[in-house]
Design a protein around this motif. Structure first.
Motif, PDB file in Angstrom:
ATOM      1  N   TRP A  30      36.560  40.140  34.046  1.00 56.08           N
ATOM      2  CA  TRP A  30      37.896  40.097  34.771  1.00 56.08           C
ATOM      3  C   TRP A  30      37.977  40.269  36.209  1.00 56.08           C
ATOM      4  CZ3 TRP A  30      40.545  44.121  37.879  1.00 56.08           C
ATOM      5  CH2 TRP A  30      41.894  43.882  37.814  1.00 56.08           C
ATOM      6  N   VAL A  31      37.085  40.769  36.961  1.00 55.69           N
ATOM      7  CA  VAL A  31      37.112  40.632  38.349  1.00 55.69           C
ATOM      8  C   VAL A  31      36.993  39.508  38.928  1.00 55.69           C
ATOM      9  CG1 VAL A  31      35.927  41.455  40.431  1.00 55.69           C
ATOM     10  CG2 VAL A  31      36.224  43.267  38.932  1.00 55.69           C
ATOM     11  N   SER A  32      36.036  38.633  38.159  1.00 54.88           N
ATOM     12  CA  SER A  32      35.546  37.177  38.644  1.00 54.88           C
ATOM     13  C   SER A  32      36.741  36.099  38.068  1.00 54.88           C
ATOM     14  CB  SER A  32      34.378  36.794  38.413  1.00 54.88           C
ATOM     15  OG  SER A  32      34.411  36.663  36.774  1.00 54.88           O
ATOM     16  N   GLU A  33      37.839  36.585  37.598  1.00 51.21           N
ATOM     17  CA  GLU A  33      38.776  35.463  36.827  1.00 51.21           C
ATOM     18  C   GLU A  33      39.763  35.226  37.894  1.00 51.21           C
ATOM     19  OE1 GLU A  33      40.796  37.533  33.933  1.00 51.21           O
ATOM     20  OE2 GLU A  33      39.368  36.992  32.374  1.00 51.21           O
ATOM     21  N   SER A  34      40.105  35.834  39.032  1.00 50.17           N
ATOM     22  CA  SER A  34      41.138  35.443  39.970  1.00 50.17           C
ATOM     23  C   SER A  34      40.877  36.246  41.304  1.00 50.17           C
ATOM     24  CB  SER A  34      42.358  35.398  39.468  1.00 50.17           C
ATOM     25  OG  SER A  34      42.883  36.916  39.413  1.00 50.17           O
ATOM     26  N   LYS A  35      41.437  35.615  42.407  1.00 48.29           N
ATOM     27  CA  LYS A  35      41.473  36.394  43.578  1.00 48.29           C
ATOM     28  C   LYS A  35      42.395  37.810  43.489  1.00 48.29           C
ATOM     29  CE  LYS A  35      41.070  32.289  46.609  1.00 48.29           C
ATOM     30  NZ  LYS A  35      41.577  31.236  47.515  1.00 48.29           N
ATOM     31  N   GLU A  36      43.373  37.610  42.778  1.00 48.60           N
ATOM     32  CA  GLU A  36      44.186  38.818  42.549  1.00 48.60           C
ATOM     33  C   GLU A  36      43.601  39.962  41.774  1.00 48.60           C
ATOM     34  OE1 GLU A  36      45.196  35.698  41.792  1.00 48.60           O
ATOM     35  OE2 GLU A  36      46.659  35.363  43.358  1.00 48.60           O
ATOM     36  N   HIS A  37      42.669  39.710  40.814  1.00 47.62           N
ATOM     37  CA  HIS A  37      42.133  40.752  40.402  1.00 47.62           C
ATOM     38  C   HIS A  37      40.953  41.377  41.384  1.00 47.62           C
ATOM     39  CE1 HIS A  37      42.728  39.033  36.068  1.00 47.62           C
ATOM     40  NE2 HIS A  37      43.717  39.480  36.458  1.00 47.62           N
ATOM     41  N   ALA A  73      47.456  45.796  47.009  1.00 46.79           N
ATOM     42  CA  ALA A  73      46.405  44.514  46.790  1.00 46.79           C
ATOM     43  C   ALA A  73      47.298  43.184  46.941  1.00 46.79           C
ATOM     44  CB  ALA A  73      45.797  44.640  45.248  1.00 46.79           C
ATOM     45  N   GLY A  74      48.631  43.035  47.052  1.00 47.71           N
ATOM     46  CA  GLY A  74      49.154  41.770  47.376  1.00 47.71           C
ATOM     47  C   GLY A  74      49.408  41.244  45.965  1.00 47.71           C
ATOM     48  N   ILE A  75      49.799  42.191  44.926  1.00 52.02           N
ATOM     49  CA  ILE A  75      49.982  41.583  43.484  1.00 52.02           C
ATOM     50  C   ILE A  75      51.189  41.771  43.161  1.00 52.02           C
ATOM     51  CG2 ILE A  75      49.340  41.802  41.127  1.00 52.02           C
ATOM     52  CD1 ILE A  75      46.426  42.414  42.292  1.00 52.02           C
ATOM     53  N   VAL A  76      52.183  40.768  42.612  1.00 51.46           N
ATOM     54  CA  VAL A  76      53.514  40.808  42.389  1.00 51.46           C
ATOM     55  C   VAL A  76      53.782  40.689  40.869  1.00 51.46           C
ATOM     56  CG1 VAL A  76      55.827  39.980  42.610  1.00 51.46           C
ATOM     57  CG2 VAL A  76      54.381  40.149  44.543  1.00 51.46           C
ATOM     58  N   SER A  77      54.039  41.902  39.962  1.00 52.99           N
ATOM     59  CA  SER A  77      54.214  41.713  38.785  1.00 52.99           C
ATOM     60  C   SER A  77      55.607  42.311  38.071  1.00 52.99           C
ATOM     61  CB  SER A  77      53.123  42.330  38.050  1.00 52.99           C
ATOM     62  OG  SER A  77      53.227  42.383  36.662  1.00 52.99           O
ATOM     63  N   GLY A  78      56.136  41.574  37.210  1.00 53.05           N
ATOM     64  CA  GLY A  78      57.364  42.154  36.500  1.00 53.05           C
ATOM     65  C   GLY A  78      57.057  42.925  35.378  1.00 53.05           C
ATOM     66  N   ILE A  79      55.670  43.413  35.256  1.00 55.92           N
ATOM     67  CA  ILE A  79      55.245  43.972  33.881  1.00 55.92           C
ATOM     68  C   ILE A  79      55.725  45.461  34.138  1.00 55.92           C
ATOM     69  CG2 ILE A  79      53.579  44.847  32.571  1.00 55.92           C
ATOM     70  CD1 ILE A  79      51.859  42.462  33.466  1.00 55.92           C
ATOM     71  N   THR A  80      56.475  46.157  33.106  1.00 58.21           N
ATOM     72  CA  THR A  80      56.934  47.493  33.217  1.00 58.21           C
ATOM     73  C   THR A  80      55.819  48.110  32.273  1.00 58.21           C
ATOM     74  OG1 THR A  80      58.983  47.022  33.534  1.00 58.21           O
ATOM     75  CG2 THR A  80      58.528  49.230  32.493  1.00 58.21           C
ATOM     76  N   TYR A  81      55.292  49.203  32.776  1.00 53.69           N
ATOM     77  CA  TYR A  81      54.223  50.067  31.830  1.00 53.69           C
ATOM     78  C   TYR A  81      54.822  50.960  31.144  1.00 53.69           C
ATOM     79  CZ  TYR A  81      50.990  47.841  34.857  1.00 53.69           C
ATOM     80  OH  TYR A  81      49.977  47.003  35.601  1.00 53.69           O
ATOM     81  N   ARG A  82      54.686  51.187  29.758  1.00 56.41           N
ATOM     82  CA  ARG A  82      55.280  52.173  28.676  1.00 56.41           C
ATOM     83  C   ARG A  82      53.933  52.607  28.231  1.00 56.41           C
ATOM     84  NH1 ARG A  82      60.661  51.555  29.107  1.00 56.41           N
ATOM     85  NH2 ARG A  82      61.690  49.861  29.716  1.00 56.41           N
ATOM     86  N   LEU A  83      53.767  53.759  28.601  1.00 58.30           N
ATOM     87  CA  LEU A  83      52.540  54.572  28.120  1.00 58.30           C
ATOM     88  C   LEU A  83      52.912  55.572  27.054  1.00 58.30           C
ATOM     89  CD1 LEU A  83      50.864  54.686  31.643  1.00 58.30           C
ATOM     90  CD2 LEU A  83      50.596  52.703  29.801  1.00 58.30           C
ATOM     91  N   SER A  84      52.011  55.501  25.937  1.00 57.42           N
ATOM     92  CA  SER A  84      52.081  56.576  25.299  1.00 57.42           C
ATOM     93  C   SER A  84      51.748  58.024  25.861  1.00 57.42           C
ATOM     94  CB  SER A  84      51.313  56.436  23.861  1.00 57.42           C
ATOM     95  OG  SER A  84      49.915  56.505  24.207  1.00 57.42           O
TER      96      SER A  84
END
Length: 345
Positions: A30-37, A73-84
């Protein structure tokens, strides 16, 4: 692809040295997948390393904390976390570990003769900075580990053990020499800056001196030529099997220190040396299928470049081409490393 809840659980376990081999492989992938990770992982680790200076919060807003990490970390995401409820508890535990002063170090410790030892590792694709009890600092390269005592006792040498590669800035203390042990090699210093590359002792260990003076010795032998004194801009290389040490001049210090700033530097290097560094940096297995490539030497400086981009650049000045074999699940349910096969066109 794993969810962010699962990724953050893996990151938390890596910071407290509780990853299984399979989980380590998953996190490294996962870490090596992208600069963002990589940026996100480094930001979490940075928060963890600063955690000892912060108070333990009574209440945490998980979504806000995770969002803060993404923003830093300079990561823009529209994901909303809905956690149990269970996920919230797990996430709160993760972020609490990042912010808590309850853990002064996330290292493994064990008790030996009234002295506890710590082991700190740098995940593949990352670098880790460590300050030792005497004020010396160490930058660990990708996939490397440093073992050191919780305190250096008065009147005794300051001894640490390195696996992989580390850049040392040693605090001066004439009464207590600083010794780095790695495989069959010992590096003794009083106050100096040097790099030790011991990723693969079977092919040789290198010590590059930047500042000061060090004594480099092969252990468990009394043969001639098994110890040398280095001056600045000199390199010592211990040869496997014979334990003989040869000394060379360093033409470019950045070749040995550039990695501390995120640079991979090659300077007229043979293909085997290039392969070794890329394997450690990107946590892959590289197989040289065509021996013809051994006659080529490679030069270049790369900063935060994907592995494929570096191989494409080298393919411009040589007949090198490559194939990629994805990671596979083995018989024991563990993932193999991604494999790169080098061929000639």
């Amino acid at each position: 692809m794993k969810s962010y809840d699962e990724i953050y659980a893996l990151i938390s376990k890596s910071l407290t040295d509780r990853l299984t081999v399979e989980e380590s492989s998953q996190l490294n992938s996962w870490v090596s997948e992208s600069k963002e990770h990589r940026a996100e992982y480094n930001e979490v680790r940075r928060l963890w390393e600063k955690s000892k200076n912060l108070a333990f919060p009574e209440k945490l807003r998980t979504e806000r904390a995770l969002k803060s990490v993404h923003e830093k970390a300079g990561i823009v995401s529209g994901i909303t976390y809905r956690l149990s409820l269970i996920q919230q508890i797990a996430a709160v535990l993760i972020v609490s570990l990042l912010l808590s002063s309850a853990f002064s170090y996330f290292a493994f410790k064990r008790q030996t003769e009234n002295t506890y030892y710590q082991e700190i590792s740098a995940a593949h694709g990352t670098r880790t900075n460590i300050e030792l009890p005497d004020g010396s600092t160490v930058c660990l390269n990708s996939g490397s580990t440093l073992r050191f005592p919780g305190q250096f006792k008065n009147g005794k040498v300051r001894r640490v053990e390195l696996t992989g590669e580390g850049f040392f800035k040693v605090a001066s203390d004439k009464r207590r020499p600083f010794i780095v042990c790695s495989g069959e090699l010992e590096v003794k210093a009083l106050g100096t800056e040097f790099d030790v590359n011991a990723y693969n002792p079977e092919t040789g260990i290198e010590v590059a001196l930047i500042e000061g003076k060090v004594l480099v010795s092969a252990v468990n032998t009394t043969k001639k030529g098994t110890s040398v004194i280095l001056e600045p801009n000199q390199l010592a290389r211990i040869l496997p099997q014979t334990n003989k040490i040869i000394k060379e001049q360093v033409t470019s210090a950045e070749k040995y220190t550039g990695w501390t700033n995120g640079k991979m530097v090659f300077s007229d290097d043979p293909i085997q040396k290039v392969i070794q560094r890329m394997e450690n940096w990107y946590n892959v297995k590289i197989r040289l299928e065509d021996k013809q490539l051994e006659k080529y030497r490679f030069t270049g400086t790369f900063e935060n470049e994907p592995l494929e981009e570096i191989l494409n650049v080298f393919g411009l000045t040589s007949p090198l081409k490559y194939e990629t074999v994805s990671a596979q699940i083995g018989n024991e349910g563990k993932y193999t490393k991604r494999e790169i096969i080098l061929k000639s066109r």
